[in-house]
Structures are given as structure tokens and as C-alpha cells.
Design an enzyme around this catalytic site. Structure first.
Site, PDB file in Angstrom:
ATOM      1  N   ASP A 158       0.861  -1.196   0.000  1.00 22.16           N
ATOM      2  CA  ASP A 158       0.000   0.000   0.000  1.00 22.16           C
ATOM      3  C   ASP A 158       0.896   1.244   0.000  1.00 22.16           C
ATOM      4  OD1 ASP A 158      -3.226   0.375   1.267  1.00 22.16           O
ATOM      5  OD2 ASP A 158      -1.941   2.121   0.957  1.00 22.16           O
TER       6      ASP A 158
ATOM      7  N   LEU B 265      -0.050   3.984   1.308  1.00 24.49           N
ATOM      8  CA  LEU B 265      -0.527   4.772   2.463  1.00 24.49           C
ATOM      9  C   LEU B 265      -1.086   6.124   2.017  1.00 24.49           C
ATOM     10  CD1 LEU B 265       2.055   3.938   5.294  1.00 24.49           C
ATOM     11  CD2 LEU B 265      -0.097   2.800   4.734  1.00 24.49           C
TER      12      LEU B 265
ATOM     13  N   ASP C 200       4.058   2.302  -4.250  1.00 24.28           N
ATOM     14  CA  ASP C 200       2.993   2.669  -5.189  1.00 24.28           C
ATOM     15  C   ASP C 200       2.826   1.528  -6.193  1.00 24.28           C
ATOM     16  OD1 ASP C 200       1.672   3.984  -7.556  1.00 24.28           O
ATOM     17  OD2 ASP C 200       1.807   5.696  -6.205  1.00 24.28           O
TER      18      ASP C 200
ATOM     19  N   THR D 192     -16.690  -2.624  -8.836  1.00 21.24           N
ATOM     20  CA  THR D 192     -17.672  -1.771  -8.152  1.00 21.24           C
ATOM     21  C   THR D 192     -19.000  -1.721  -8.889  1.00 21.24           C
ATOM     22  OG1 THR D 192     -18.163   0.573  -7.723  1.00 21.24           O
ATOM     23  CG2 THR D 192     -16.502   0.153  -9.366  1.00 21.24           C
TER      24      THR D 192
ATOM     25  N   TYR E 262     -14.011   7.064 -12.625  1.00 16.03           N
ATOM     26  CA  TYR E 262     -13.797   5.989 -11.643  1.00 16.03           C
ATOM     27  C   TYR E 262     -14.464   4.688 -12.138  1.00 16.03           C
ATOM     28  CZ  TYR E 262     -14.657   3.080  -7.542  1.00 16.03           C
ATOM     29  OH  TYR E 262     -14.747   2.002  -6.692  1.00 16.03           O
TER      30      TYR E 262
ATOM     31  N   LYS F  24     -12.620   1.180 -13.717  1.00 12.46           N
ATOM     32  CA  LYS F  24     -12.826  -0.144 -13.120  1.00 12.46           C
ATOM     33  C   LYS F  24     -13.435  -1.099 -14.153  1.00 12.46           C
ATOM     34  CE  LYS F  24     -11.667   0.213  -8.701  1.00 12.46           C
ATOM     35  NZ  LYS F  24     -10.909  -0.753  -7.916  1.00 12.46           N
TER      36      LYS F  24
HETATM   37  N1  LIG Z   1     -15.735   1.171  -0.012  1.00  4.42           N
HETATM   38  C1  LIG Z   1     -16.679   0.928  -0.922  1.00  4.42           C
HETATM   39  O1  LIG Z   1     -17.876   1.160  -0.685  1.00  4.42           O
HETATM   40  C2  LIG Z   1     -16.299   0.323  -2.262  1.00  4.42           C
HETATM   41  C3  LIG Z   1     -17.339   0.003  -3.144  1.00  4.42           C
HETATM   42  C4  LIG Z   1     -17.007  -0.560  -4.377  1.00  4.42           C
HETATM   43  C5  LIG Z   1     -15.698  -0.813  -4.691  1.00  4.42           C
HETATM   44  N2  LIG Z   1     -14.715  -0.479  -3.825  1.00  4.42           N
HETATM   45  C6  LIG Z   1     -13.320  -0.780  -4.217  1.00  4.42           C
HETATM   46  O2  LIG Z   1     -12.717  -1.507  -3.171  1.00  4.42           O
HETATM   47  C7  LIG Z   1     -11.325  -1.225  -3.133  1.00  4.42           C
HETATM   48  C8  LIG Z   1     -10.910  -0.883  -1.729  1.00  4.42           C
HETATM   49  O3  LIG Z   1     -11.622   0.258  -1.326  1.00  4.42           O
HETATM   50  P1  LIG Z   1     -11.617   0.804   0.167  1.00  4.42           P
HETATM   51  O4  LIG Z   1     -12.982   1.254   0.479  1.00  4.42           O
HETATM   52  O5  LIG Z   1     -10.926  -0.154   1.055  1.00  4.42           O
HETATM   53  O6  LIG Z   1     -10.738   2.122  -0.013  1.00  4.42           O
HETATM   54  P2  LIG Z   1      -9.389   2.540   0.685  1.00  4.42           P
HETATM   55  O7  LIG Z   1      -9.035   3.870   0.132  1.00  4.42           O
HETATM   56  O8  LIG Z   1      -9.485   2.398   2.155  1.00  4.42           O
HETATM   57  O9  LIG Z   1      -8.388   1.443   0.130  1.00  4.42           O
HETATM   58  C9  LIG Z   1      -7.662   1.586  -1.064  1.00  4.42           C
HETATM   59  C10 LIG Z   1      -6.190   1.502  -0.701  1.00  4.42           C
HETATM   60  O10 LIG Z   1      -5.422   1.629  -1.885  1.00  4.42           O
HETATM   61  C11 LIG Z   1      -4.291   2.418  -1.562  1.00  4.42           C
HETATM   62  N3  LIG Z   1      -3.797   3.033  -2.779  1.00  4.42           N
HETATM   63  C12 LIG Z   1      -4.389   3.999  -3.517  1.00  4.42           C
HETATM   64  N4  LIG Z   1      -3.615   4.298  -4.569  1.00  4.42           N
HETATM   65  C13 LIG Z   1      -2.516   3.503  -4.485  1.00  4.42           C
HETATM   66  C14 LIG Z   1      -1.350   3.348  -5.278  1.00  4.42           C
HETATM   67  N5  LIG Z   1      -1.152   4.076  -6.381  1.00  4.42           N
HETATM   68  N6  LIG Z   1      -0.414   2.449  -4.902  1.00  4.42           N
HETATM   69  C15 LIG Z   1      -0.601   1.696  -3.779  1.00  4.42           C
HETATM   70  N7  LIG Z   1      -1.677   1.803  -2.999  1.00  4.42           N
HETATM   71  C16 LIG Z   1      -2.619   2.699  -3.353  1.00  4.42           C
HETATM   72  C17 LIG Z   1      -4.773   3.429  -0.551  1.00  4.42           C
HETATM   73  O11 LIG Z   1      -3.718   3.959   0.245  1.00  4.42           O
HETATM   74  C18 LIG Z   1      -5.769   2.624   0.253  1.00  4.42           C
HETATM   75  O12 LIG Z   1      -5.188   2.063   1.403  1.00  4.42           O
HETATM   76  C19 LIG Z   1     -11.082  -0.126  -4.154  1.00  4.42           C
HETATM   77  O13 LIG Z   1     -10.588  -0.728  -5.328  1.00  4.42           O
HETATM   78  C20 LIG Z   1     -12.459   0.452  -4.395  1.00  4.42           C
HETATM   79  O14 LIG Z   1     -12.576   0.972  -5.694  1.00  4.42           O
HETATM   80  C21 LIG Z   1     -14.978   0.082  -2.608  1.00  4.42           C
END
Ligand SMILES: NC(=O)c1ccc[n+]([C@@H]2O[C@H](COP(=O)([O-])OP(=O)(O)OC[C@H]3O[C@@H](n4cnc5c(N)ncnc54)[C@H](O)[C@@H]3O)[C@@H](O)[C@H]2O)c1
Length: 322
Positions: free
Chosen positions: A34, A36, A61, A127, A152, A156
Site C-alpha cells: 500500500d 498509504l 505505489d 464496483t 472511476y 474499473k
Molecule cells: N468502499 C466501498 O464502498 C467500495 C465500493 C465498491 C468498490 N470499492 C473498491 O474496493 C477497493 C478498496 O476500497 P476501500 O474502500 O478499502 O478504499 P481505501 O481507500 O481504504 O483502500 C484503497 C487503498 O489503496 C491504496 N492506494 C491507492 N492508490 C494507491 C497506489 N497508487 N499504490 C498503492 N496503494 C494505493 C490506498 O492507500 C488505500 O489504502 C477499491 O478498489 C475500491 O474501488 C470500494
């Protein structure tokens, strides 16, 4: 028995850490990756303490392809759960290039790295945003119309096709899971820290002593407010474990939701009830552009393909936040 070794990208994120929690509980070895950017290392510390193990964490990253390839080689990874992404729908309108870079190009490159290194399993976080803003009041089926309305959702949707090409290669395995609105937490240390979803938004407002806002009260739904499918993050984690452990080929995409809808007003009422503030003021505002009246999952495919059904009610999910 040797432990299956999984890499979880976005492994310090809200969903990524819940998946890690579930995989460790099931006896798998996980390595977390991650940047972060939004993730929190304190969540990983919580998991380390909870399970009494060292969990390797690489701060990097996903666009740093050498770093990610080195993590896969060093830890002899056999499967990847790819949750790392940028996920703010509104922001994606302003920063579409970056969204496509992180959510699409980096996913494509990660798949190439997986192929080069003999990784056969890939589970992708997709998503409900791939369905866009449907007019229909019926639950979305996986093979129904896809019309993302944001960079977005589009990034995806296009990334899903890369994952599908990977899993269609004989010997490979995996799926893209389309999450609906994710709520709840397994522990306070793993709470959602983003400001994108309704429940954190409502809680943020209440925290500041402000009234929650409902956008649109004239939709063709039972109480006039938008209806969504809220699925517990612990169920999302269970769905990943079911996919990872499935011994038969999986559909390329599967909805992960509850199959039940709740309205914005119902969600706000549940949050207010959970904090003993039922009947507090709620502001009613006009509709926002692009919000469909109804967006819920048809959940039959995940059940038939991998026996997955959600377990937590919305009440339980909301209670888990307090
Ligand atoms: N939370 C929701 O309701 C939801 C719904 C549908 C889909 N999603 C998908 O689920 C996944 C996780 O979402 P989440 O809610 O845990 O969000 P989140 O932001 O908590 O988790 C995503 C993580 O990816 C990391 N990240 C972002 N860009 C990065 C990069 N370039 N390199 C490395 N790490 C990177 C962030 O630091 C974060 O910890 C995502 O792909 C999101 O699109 C989430």
C-alpha cells in the site's frame, strides 16, 4: 500443509485489511502492499497484534512496477487480491488521467507481472459504479447494461476486461467482484476513514454538530429517497475467501451485495438510533445529478457460483461502528 501466499494490494485500506483479517483467520499467509495514500499502517499493527504474527508490509505505489515485482518474487506469491485504487467518484471527474493510470494501467501491468511470475490467482475489486445510473428499479445483474458515468466507474469497468482475459487463460483462476455500498467494521481500529460513503458522511456531520443531508426526496421509491444495497465489509472479506478457496472456475464478474435495498432516509434513521438521537434534524436538499433512484445487486450468481451469501444486516453493520 504449506500456507497459500497472497499479496493484497491496498492492504492498509479499509477493505484490504478486512480481507487480510479473514485470510489470516483461514490460515493463509498475507503480504500487504500500500502507498498509504489513504491506507493506515495502524490497521496493520492492529492485525499483527490480533493474530500475534508478523505481517509483511511494503509501502509502495502500485505504479512502481519493480517494487511490486520484487514483492511477488521475494514472498513467492501464488495469488493477488487487488484492492488498491483511487475511489472518489467526484475527484475522478477532475483527475481522470490519474484514475485511469492507477485503476486501469497499473492493474494491467500488475496482471503482466503476475503472468511473468507464475501467479495463477487474481481477485479484483470492482464496483457497482460499472452499472452507472440505471433507470431501472430492478436489481442489477452481471450481464445487464453497463454504462459507467464517471472516470472511476469507467476505469474499473475497463480493468475488469483485463482481469477477465487473465482468468480465461487455462490454468489461471479468479474473478472481479463488484462491491455495492460497503459498510461496517470488524473493529474500531479498521473503520472506514474515507469521506465517500453515506454512513461516514453522516457520522462526520453529526460529529461536527451538523444535521445530515438528504439529496432528493422525490424519487420513485417508497420514502422518496435513493435506495442502495449496503453490504458489510466482513461479508466482502468472506466473499474474497470464498473466491480464493473455490475449486471450480468462477464467473468473470460477480455482484457482492445483500440483494436488499435501504433508502438514504432509513440509513440516517438507523445511524441516529444507534447514537440515541432519533428524531434529530435532517436537511432535505434537491437531487444531485447522476444519482439513480435505485441501485441494488442481484446476488444469485455469487450464491450459485461459490455459495456466497451476505450474513450481516444493515442494523448490525451500523452497530459495528460504535
Ligand atoms: N468502499 C466501498 O464502498 C467500495 C465500493 C465498491 C468498490 N470499492 C473498491 O474496493 C477497493 C478498496 O476500497 P476501500 O474502500 O478499502 O478504499 P481505501 O481507500 O481504504 O483502500 C484503497 C487503498 O489503496 C491504496 N492506494 C491507492 N492508490 C494507491 C497506489 N497508487 N499504490 C498503492 N496503494 C494505493 C490506498 O492507500 C488505500 O489504502 C477499491 O478498489 C475500491 O474501488 C470500494
Amino acid at each position: 500443509m504449506t500456507q497459500e501466499r497472497w499479496l493484497i494490494t491496498g492492504g492498509a485500506g479499509y477493505i484490504g485489511t478486512h480481507i487480510a483479517d479473514e485470510f489470516i483467520r483461514a490460515g493463509k499467509f498475507v503480504v500487504l502492499f500500500d502507498s498509504l495514500y489513504q491506507g493506515l499502517e495502524s490497521r496493520i499493527d492492529y492485525l499483527r497484534a490480533k493474530h500475534g504474527i508478523d505481517i509483511p508490509f511494503i509501502k509502495g505505489d502500485i505504479r512502481d512496477y519493480n517494487e511490486i515485482e520484487s514483492a511477488i518474487r521475494t514472498h513467492k506469491i501464488v495469488g493477488i487480491v487487488h484492492t488498491a485504487a483511487l475511489k472518489a467518484v467526484g475527484e475522478s471527474m477532475e483527475k481522470s488521467d490519474e484514475y485511469f493510470q492507477v485503476n486501469l494501467e497499473a492493474t494491467n501491468e500488475l496482471i503482466e507481472i503476475a503472468k511473468r511470475n507464475g501467479v495463477k490467482k487474481f481477485i479484483f475489486s470492482s464496483t457497482a459504479a460499472v452499472y452507472g445510473s440505471p433507470d431501472s428499479m430492478d436489481p442489477c445483474t452481471e450481464d445487464g447494461p453497463k454504462a459507467p458515468i464517471s472516470p472511476y466507474g469507467d476505469s474499473k469497468y475497463q480493468a475488469e476486461s483485463k482481469v477477465t482475459a487473465f482468468i480465461n487463460t487455462p490454468g489461471n483462476f479468479g474473478t472481479s467482484l463488484r462491491f455495492f455500498n460497503v459498510v461496517g467494521a470488524a473493529a474500531k481500529e479498521l473503520l472506514d476513514n474515507s469521506v465517500e460513503n453515506l454512513v461516514p458522511i453522516v457520522l462526520g456531520k453529526l460529529h461536527k454538530g451538523e444535521a445530515p443531508v438528504i439529496f432528493g426526496t422525490d424519487y420513485p421509491t417508497a420514502d422518496g429517497t435513493c435506495v442502495r444495497d449496503y453490504v458489510d465489509v466482513r461479508d466482502i472479506a468472506r466473499a474474497h475467501l470464498a473466491a480464493a478457496d473455490s475449486t471450480s472456475a468462477l464467473p468473470a464478474t460477480m455482484n457482492i451485495g445483500t440483494g436488499r435495498g435501504a433508502s438514504v432516509r432509513q440509513v440516517i434513521d438507523l445511524v441516529l438510533k444507534a447514537i440515541n438521537k432519533s428524531g434529530s434534524e435532517v436537511i432535505e436538499s434537491p437531487r444531485r445529478a447522476g444519482d439513480p433512484a435505485f441501485l441494488c445487486a442481484d446476488v444469485k450468481l455469487a450464491k450459485s457460483a461459490m455459495g456466497f451469501e451476505s450474513k450481516y444486516s444493515l442494523e448490525e453493520s451500523i452497530r459495528s461502528l460504535f
